[in-house]
Design a protein around this motif. Sequence first.
Motif, short mmCIF file in Angstrom:
data_model
loop_
_atom_site.label_atom_id
_atom_site.label_comp_id
_atom_site.label_asym_id
_atom_site.label_seq_id
_atom_site.Cartn_x
_atom_site.Cartn_y
_atom_site.Cartn_z
N THR A 119 -0.45 -8.54 7.72
CA THR A 119 -0.70 -9.93 8.30
C THR A 119 -0.52 -10.99 7.18
OG1 THR A 119 -2.09 -9.05 9.82
CG2 THR A 119 -2.63 -11.38 9.40
N LEU A 120 -1.07 -10.63 5.84
CA LEU A 120 -0.87 -11.63 4.73
C LEU A 120 0.37 -11.54 4.04
CD1 LEU A 120 -4.44 -11.42 3.45
CD2 LEU A 120 -3.65 -13.08 4.87
N LYS A 121 1.19 -10.60 4.65
CA LYS A 121 2.53 -10.40 3.90
C LYS A 121 2.34 -9.87 2.53
CE LYS A 121 5.35 -13.06 7.04
NZ LYS A 121 4.45 -13.64 8.08
N LEU A 122 1.64 -9.11 2.05
CA LEU A 122 1.38 -8.57 0.81
C LEU A 122 2.39 -7.78 0.18
CD1 LEU A 122 -2.34 -7.93 0.96
CD2 LEU A 122 -1.36 -10.05 0.48
N SER A 123 2.92 -8.18 -1.04
CA SER A 123 4.01 -7.17 -1.65
C SER A 123 3.33 -6.19 -2.50
CB SER A 123 4.75 -8.26 -2.62
OG SER A 123 3.88 -8.35 -3.64
N THR A 124 4.18 -5.25 -2.95
CA THR A 124 3.51 -4.17 -3.69
C THR A 124 2.65 -4.84 -5.07
OG1 THR A 124 5.53 -3.87 -4.71
CG2 THR A 124 5.18 -2.52 -2.85
#
Length: 198
Positions: A162-167
């Motif tokens: 949902t928050l489009k978090l990256s690694t």
Amino acid sequence: MRIKQSEFITSAVKREQYPLDNRVEVAFVGRSNVGKSSIINSLTNRKKLAKVSQTPGKTRLVNFFLINNDFYLVDLPGYGYAKVSKSEKGSWGKTVETYLTDREQLKRVVLLVDSRHKPTGDDIIMNEWFKHFGYNVVIVATKSDKLTKNELKKSENVIKETLKLSTEDKLYFFSSLNRNGSDELINNLFLEFATDLD
């Protein structure tokens, strides 16, 4: 590191009311009912350092707490509470934006989300807002004691998607109730800014 000392310094609305000593600042922000005051009190081991309100959305000020006489933990007003008027929402936005704009002392923003629910549109906007301002953002999912191990994994996936978090983005789960992992979280949030590491 250990938090040995924590004290309330000041509440502010205007820039000229902020502390002037140039100590590093780490800001906490989240929805009005996400448990922001509880996590601040839990991490500092002070039951009443940040006031826990029975009325979500009550905090309207930027509150500064001095940690170990070393750096500031900054409590930003909670957002997203439905019973707040449009004028109050506008005032909240102005107060927070004033703080975020060109605040050189602010080195990290801790965005709190509720681990039991999918991040809201407001959570998404706040995460994008912080990144727009170029701040280091850490996501902490609160109330994790309410979830089973399987539910925690699902929650982690939902939050990241949902928050489009990256690694590279940091996400931690925490419960103010059982304080599991509090030492690790304190180190992850504050250690690089502390001069006293005992």
